[in-house]
Design a protein around this motif. Structure first.
Motif, PDB file in Angstrom:
ATOM      1  N   THR A   1      16.356  -1.811 -11.337  1.00  0.00           N
ATOM      2  CA  THR A   1      16.912  -3.160 -11.333  1.00  0.00           C
ATOM      3  C   THR A   1      17.393  -3.423 -12.748  1.00  0.00           C
ATOM      4  N   THR A   2      18.622  -3.933 -12.883  1.00  0.00           N
ATOM      5  CA  THR A   2      19.105  -4.250 -14.225  1.00  0.00           C
ATOM      6  C   THR A   2      19.311  -5.748 -14.354  1.00  0.00           C
ATOM      7  N   VAL A   3      18.979  -6.273 -15.519  1.00  0.00           N
ATOM      8  CA  VAL A   3      19.252  -7.681 -15.816  1.00  0.00           C
ATOM      9  C   VAL A   3      19.865  -7.745 -17.212  1.00  0.00           C
ATOM     10  N   ASP A   4      20.550  -8.842 -17.485  1.00  0.00           N
ATOM     11  CA  ASP A   4      21.283  -8.879 -18.749  1.00  0.00           C
ATOM     12  C   ASP A   4      20.611  -9.710 -19.842  1.00  0.00           C
ATOM     13  N   SER A   5      19.374 -10.156 -19.589  1.00  0.00           N
ATOM     14  CA  SER A   5      18.691 -10.906 -20.649  1.00  0.00           C
ATOM     15  C   SER A   5      17.183 -10.854 -20.458  1.00  0.00           C
ATOM     16  N   GLY A   6      16.485 -11.149 -21.547  1.00  0.00           N
ATOM     17  CA  GLY A   6      15.030 -11.178 -21.504  1.00  0.00           C
ATOM     18  C   GLY A   6      14.525 -12.262 -20.571  1.00  0.00           C
ATOM     19  N   SER A   7      15.194 -13.399 -20.579  1.00  0.00           N
ATOM     20  CA  SER A   7      14.721 -14.491 -19.727  1.00  0.00           C
ATOM     21  C   SER A   7      14.869 -14.129 -18.253  1.00  0.00           C
ATOM     22  N   LYS A   8      15.957 -13.438 -17.918  1.00  0.00           N
ATOM     23  CA  LYS A   8      16.115 -13.011 -16.524  1.00  0.00           C
ATOM     24  C   LYS A   8      15.103 -11.937 -16.158  1.00  0.00           C
ATOM     25  N   ALA A   9      14.750 -11.135 -17.142  1.00  0.00           N
ATOM     26  CA  ALA A   9      13.728 -10.125 -16.892  1.00  0.00           C
ATOM     27  C   ALA A   9      12.417 -10.807 -16.533  1.00  0.00           C
ATOM     28  N   LEU A  10      12.075 -11.844 -17.270  1.00  0.00           N
ATOM     29  CA  LEU A  10      10.837 -12.571 -17.003  1.00  0.00           C
ATOM     30  C   LEU A  10      10.892 -13.270 -15.651  1.00  0.00           C
ATOM     31  N   GLU A  11      12.051 -13.789 -15.314  1.00  0.00           N
ATOM     32  CA  GLU A  11      12.212 -14.396 -13.990  1.00  0.00           C
ATOM     33  C   GLU A  11      11.909 -13.378 -12.911  1.00  0.00           C
ATOM     34  N   PHE A  12      12.504 -12.203 -13.080  1.00  0.00           N
ATOM     35  CA  PHE A  12      12.326 -11.154 -12.083  1.00  0.00           C
ATOM     36  C   PHE A  12      10.864 -10.739 -12.003  1.00  0.00           C
ATOM     37  N   LEU A  13      10.263 -10.594 -13.152  1.00  0.00           N
ATOM     38  CA  LEU A  13       8.862 -10.188 -13.183  1.00  0.00           C
ATOM     39  C   LEU A  13       7.976 -11.298 -12.648  1.00  0.00           C
ATOM     40  N   GLY A  14       8.464 -12.516 -12.771  1.00  0.00           N
ATOM     41  CA  GLY A  14       7.700 -13.677 -12.342  1.00  0.00           C
ATOM     42  C   GLY A  14       7.364 -13.655 -10.876  1.00  0.00           C
TER      43      GLY A  14
ATOM     44  N   MET B   1       0.814  -1.201   0.000  1.00  0.00           N
ATOM     45  CA  MET B   1       0.000   0.000   0.000  1.00  0.00           C
ATOM     46  C   MET B   1       0.843   1.243   0.000  1.00  0.00           C
ATOM     47  N   SER B   2       0.649   2.036  -0.953  1.00  0.00           N
ATOM     48  CA  SER B   2       1.246   3.369  -0.880  1.00  0.00           C
ATOM     49  C   SER B   2       0.548   4.225  -1.915  1.00  0.00           C
ATOM     50  N   SER B   3       0.401   5.443  -1.595  1.00  0.00           N
ATOM     51  CA  SER B   3      -0.180   6.344  -2.581  1.00  0.00           C
ATOM     52  C   SER B   3       0.862   6.593  -3.660  1.00  0.00           C
ATOM     53  N   ALA B   4       0.406   7.054  -4.761  1.00  0.00           N
ATOM     54  CA  ALA B   4       1.321   7.312  -5.867  1.00  0.00           C
ATOM     55  C   ALA B   4       2.421   8.283  -5.445  1.00  0.00           C
ATOM     56  N   ALA B   5       2.070   9.197  -4.579  1.00  0.00           N
ATOM     57  CA  ALA B   5       3.039  10.216  -4.197  1.00  0.00           C
ATOM     58  C   ALA B   5       4.170   9.631  -3.372  1.00  0.00           C
ATOM     59  N   GLU B   6       3.871   8.593  -2.615  1.00  0.00           N
ATOM     60  CA  GLU B   6       4.834   8.102  -1.638  1.00  0.00           C
ATOM     61  C   GLU B   6       5.942   7.253  -2.244  1.00  0.00           C
ATOM     62  N   SER B   7       5.597   6.371  -3.139  1.00  0.00           N
ATOM     63  CA  SER B   7       6.628   5.425  -3.567  1.00  0.00           C
ATOM     64  C   SER B   7       7.326   5.886  -4.841  1.00  0.00           C
ATOM     65  N   GLN B   8       8.534   5.375  -4.973  1.00  0.00           N
ATOM     66  CA  GLN B   8       9.315   5.654  -6.163  1.00  0.00           C
ATOM     67  C   GLN B   8       8.814   4.797  -7.301  1.00  0.00           C
ATOM     68  N   PHE B   9       9.120   5.215  -8.494  1.00  0.00           N
ATOM     69  CA  PHE B   9       8.884   4.361  -9.644  1.00  0.00           C
ATOM     70  C   PHE B   9      10.045   3.388  -9.769  1.00  0.00           C
ATOM     71  N   HIS B  10       9.711   2.180 -10.084  1.00  0.00           N
ATOM     72  CA  HIS B  10      10.725   1.147 -10.199  1.00  0.00           C
ATOM     73  C   HIS B  10      10.825   0.717 -11.653  1.00  0.00           C
ATOM     74  N   VAL B  11      12.023   0.846 -12.200  1.00  0.00           N
ATOM     75  CA  VAL B  11      12.231   0.503 -13.601  1.00  0.00           C
ATOM     76  C   VAL B  11      13.102  -0.741 -13.703  1.00  0.00           C
ATOM     77  N   LEU B  12      12.678  -1.633 -14.548  1.00  0.00           N
ATOM     78  CA  LEU B  12      13.484  -2.818 -14.847  1.00  0.00           C
ATOM     79  C   LEU B  12      14.177  -2.577 -16.178  1.00  0.00           C
ATOM     80  N   ALA B  13      15.494  -2.561 -16.168  1.00  0.00           N
ATOM     81  CA  ALA B  13      16.254  -2.313 -17.388  1.00  0.00           C
ATOM     82  C   ALA B  13      16.906  -3.606 -17.861  1.00  0.00           C
ATOM     83  N   VAL B  14      16.744  -3.889 -19.145  1.00  0.00           N
ATOM     84  CA  VAL B  14      17.242  -5.132 -19.708  1.00  0.00           C
ATOM     85  C   VAL B  14      18.220  -4.821 -20.835  1.00  0.00           C
ATOM     86  N   ASP B  15      19.452  -5.265 -20.697  1.00  0.00           N
ATOM     87  CA  ASP B  15      20.453  -5.027 -21.753  1.00  0.00           C
ATOM     88  C   ASP B  15      21.598  -6.004 -21.560  1.00  0.00           C
TER      89      ASP B  15
END
Lengths: 164, 282
Positions: free
Chosen positions: B85-98, B50-64
């Motif tokens: 959060t950075t990951v070095d592959s699409g499959s790891k991105a999906l793992e993280f999102l999983g 729970m957090s209002s939009a104002a309170e929390s940071q935006f979290h970006v997942l970067a894949v490269d």
């Protein structure tokens, strides 16, 4: 640095100014010669008190990466038959990272290199490989000079001017 | 509001009614109390994130796949006050999102769950991915994300060093919000915020409704976990990427329980859950 009564730990202003001017002149020449492009300035803009060594860190990563890629390319070109696709993949990677740090001459050489990979020209590739190798060495040398000048400015109590 | 600067782990907590003190000593004390409260509560049923939009940071997942580009994009995003959060592959991105997909699985299984939207996983507000990657390309990753009912609302941005109009069109048609030419600059990153705000707004509305259903006493406590997440995630980001890099994705033979909603092929959700529980509930 030890502080003595009555003395500041900054070098005289003219020394700082001189160092800064030399720095600006040197960096300008690198842009003028096409060694670096604006992306390098973008990198410098990302540096701040919380990340004071960002540019140096990225440059270091680049040289580790480029050394590895160049070795791979050399090895691939020595094999028989030459796997041009593999060489191309490595050149593509080098092109990307050189572009990311603003190493314009290296990047442009990679573009030429790739066209030789496409036409599977062995000699063209060898020549390009040599040129890329040389250019990376030149870049390394120049950036080391640049970073050393930055250190001198900071050591003298000044701040590194940002080009714009 | 200070959403946290690069490398800094001290967040000015805007709302913590239990301790009104605002001095730095007070802040330290609040951090300790917050940690204590969180550790205590983790035994109980998990609270919705729970957090209002104002309170929390935006979290970006970067894949490269390029280390240099990962470093660059991470810096660009952190300077813009995003959590990264950075990951070095699409499959790891999906793992993280999983780690977020599991919540949907439990509700789709019709198992009794504590709350329909309990998010033990990490929330991702935007995915920015390179196009040219070995194995799963950025386009492949985009497709998988848009095919997943739990992930498709996350805005996806594609980066590429090559200006190929057909490539750009293809990505935009597949649902990418933006296509950015490398090298990525600060100005490009500034264009990302509207996409994240849009999604946050939707989520904020959903969460506000839930808030009304809960009692007030839970409110204060509940607002803490995401902060803690952010603290620990920012600190453990490097560990996290290393963890991700150490885990190899299993191939598709493994997962015969895949539902239509699931996006990861070949991942055992239980393994994913146990792997990321520790990260999510510090």
């Amino acid at each position: 640095m030890p502080r003595f009564h009555g003395q500041s730990n900054h070098a005289p202003v003219d020394i700082v100014n001189q160092l800064q001017k030399q720095y600006v002149d040197y960096l300008s020449s690198l842009f003028h010669e096409g060694v670096l492009d604006d992306q390098f300035t973008q990198l410098q803009k990302l540096q701040d008190e919380s990340n004071p060594d960002f540019t140096v860190e990225v440059a270091t990563l680049f040289f580790v990466d480029s050394d590895k890629l160049i070795n791979n390319m050399a090895a691939a070109l020595e094999r028989s038959p030459v796997d041009f696709k593999q060489v191309d993949a490595d050149v593509h990677q080098l092109k990307g990272s050189s572009s990311s740090i603003g190493a314009m001459r290296v990047k442009n050489l990679c573009i030429t290199f790739r066209s030789f990979c496409e036409t599977q020209s062995y000699e063209g590739c060898l020549i390009c490989l040599q040129q890329v190798k040389n250019e990376c060495a030149v870049l390394k040398d120049k950036l080391q000079n640049l970073f050393r000048m930055e250190q001198q400015i900071v050591g003298a109590g000044g701040s590194v001017p940002l080009m714009d | 509001m200070d959403v946290g600067s690069a490398g800094s782990s001290s967040h000015d907590d805007p709302v913590l009614p239990l301790l009104p003190c605002r001095s730095s000593r007070g802040r330290r004390r609040r951090t300790l109390v917050r940690k204590f409260l969180l550790s205590d509560l983790s035994h109980f049923s998990p609270f919705p994130q729970m957090s209002s939009a104002a309170e929390s940071q935006f979290h970006v997942l970067a894949v490269d796949d390029s280390l240099i580009d990962r470093k660059l994009i991470e810096r660009l995003l952190k300077i813009s006050s995003y959590q990264v959060t950075t990951v070095d592959s699409g499959s790891k991105a999906l793992e993280f999102l999983g780690s977020r997909v599991n919540d949907d699985r439990s509700s789709s299984d019709s198992l009794p769950s504590v709350s329909p939207s309990d998010h033990q996983g990490v929330e991702v507000n935007l995915i920015i991915t390179d196009y040219c990657m070995p194995g799963m390309t950025g386009y492949d990753l985009l497709k998988k994300i848009k095919e997943s009912s739990s992930l498709r609302d996350i805005p996806v941005v594609i980066m590429s060093s090559e200006n190929v109009p057909s490539r750009i069109t293809r990505c935009l048609e597949e649902g990418a919000e933006e296509f950015i030419l490398k090298p990525v600059r600060l100005a490009d990153v500034n264009k990302l915020r509207p996409h994240m705000m849009r999604t946050k707004k939707l989520k904020g509305q959903e969460q506000e409704q839930e808030l009304q259903e809960e009692s007030v006493t839970h409110c204060e406590v509940r607002s803490q976990p995401p902060r803690q997440h952010e603290l620990e995630i920012e600190q453990s980001q490097q560990d996290q990427s290393q963890q991700i890099q150490q885990h190899q994705q299993q191939k598709s033979g493994n997962n015969n329980k895949r539902k239509a909603l699931d996006v990861e092929e070949g991942l055992s959700p239980d393994r994913t859950r146990s792997r990321y529980n520790g990260v999510a509930t510090f």
